[in-house]
Design a protein around this motif. Structure first.
Motif, mmCIF file in Angstrom:
data_model
loop_
_atom_site.group_PDB
_atom_site.id
_atom_site.type_symbol
_atom_site.label_atom_id
_atom_site.label_comp_id
_atom_site.label_asym_id
_atom_site.label_seq_id
_atom_site.Cartn_x
_atom_site.Cartn_y
_atom_site.Cartn_z
ATOM 1 N N PHE A 110 40.176 37.009 24.729
ATOM 2 C CA PHE A 110 40.208 36.132 25.896
ATOM 3 C C PHE A 110 41.359 36.508 26.817
ATOM 4 C CE2 PHE A 110 41.507 32.228 28.098
ATOM 5 C CZ PHE A 110 40.321 31.950 28.764
ATOM 6 N N GLY A 111 42.519 36.791 26.232
ATOM 7 C CA GLY A 111 43.670 37.207 27.032
ATOM 8 C C GLY A 111 43.417 38.521 27.743
ATOM 9 N N PHE A 112 42.773 39.470 27.051
ATOM 10 C CA PHE A 112 42.454 40.755 27.668
ATOM 11 C C PHE A 112 41.519 40.569 28.853
ATOM 12 C CE2 PHE A 112 39.424 44.305 27.952
ATOM 13 C CZ PHE A 112 40.290 45.302 28.377
ATOM 14 N N PHE A 113 40.455 39.810 28.680
ATOM 15 C CA PHE A 113 39.502 39.600 29.766
ATOM 16 C C PHE A 113 40.127 38.811 30.912
ATOM 17 C CE2 PHE A 113 36.281 40.359 26.361
ATOM 18 C CZ PHE A 113 35.796 41.535 26.910
ATOM 19 N N LEU A 114 40.973 37.866 30.599
ATOM 20 C CA LEU A 114 41.669 37.119 31.647
ATOM 21 C C LEU A 114 42.592 38.042 32.435
ATOM 22 C CD1 LEU A 114 42.222 34.325 32.899
ATOM 23 C CD2 LEU A 114 44.074 34.088 31.243
ATOM 24 N N TYR A 115 43.350 38.889 31.735
ATOM 25 C CA TYR A 115 44.247 39.837 32.390
ATOM 26 C C TYR A 115 43.465 40.805 33.276
ATOM 27 C CZ TYR A 115 47.285 43.864 32.991
ATOM 28 O OH TYR A 115 47.992 44.894 33.525
ATOM 29 N N ARG A 116 42.380 41.361 32.738
ATOM 30 C CA ARG A 116 41.579 42.298 33.523
ATOM 31 C C ARG A 116 40.921 41.598 34.704
ATOM 32 N NH1 ARG A 116 43.063 46.702 34.132
ATOM 33 N NH2 ARG A 116 41.024 47.374 34.797
ATOM 34 N N GLY A 117 40.523 40.371 34.540
ATOM 35 C CA GLY A 117 39.941 39.631 35.647
ATOM 36 C C GLY A 117 40.941 39.399 36.758
#
Length: 73
Positions: free
Chosen positions: A42-49
């Motif tokens: 979730f943190g990875f996808f939030l960061y990439r978003g």
């Protein structure tokens, strides 16, 4: 909100989370592993978003301006 109602609300949300993802049947260490992986993804996808969306939005707006105005970029 009273302290009792806040703790009850948190307990209900935890219960719903465990039922939704089927965590109620896992051992405590398995829950920790699952939650750690979930938070990392979730943190990875939030960061990439957050880092990707402004660039992608700017690109789409530039293309839209180009096609609407028929000017060179």
């Amino acid at each position: 909100m009273k302290t009792g109602s806040v703790s009850k609300w948190i307990a209900v949300k935890t219960y719903q989370y465990e039922l939704t993802f089927g965590l109620y049947m896992l051992e405590p260490f398995e829950k920790i592993i699952f939650n750690t992986v979930f938070v990392l993804f979730f943190g990875f996808f939030l960061y990439r978003g957050v880092t990707m969306v402004p660039d992608a939005t700017q690109y789409v707006l530039e293309k839209g301006r180009y096609y609407l105005s028929m000017e060179t970029m």
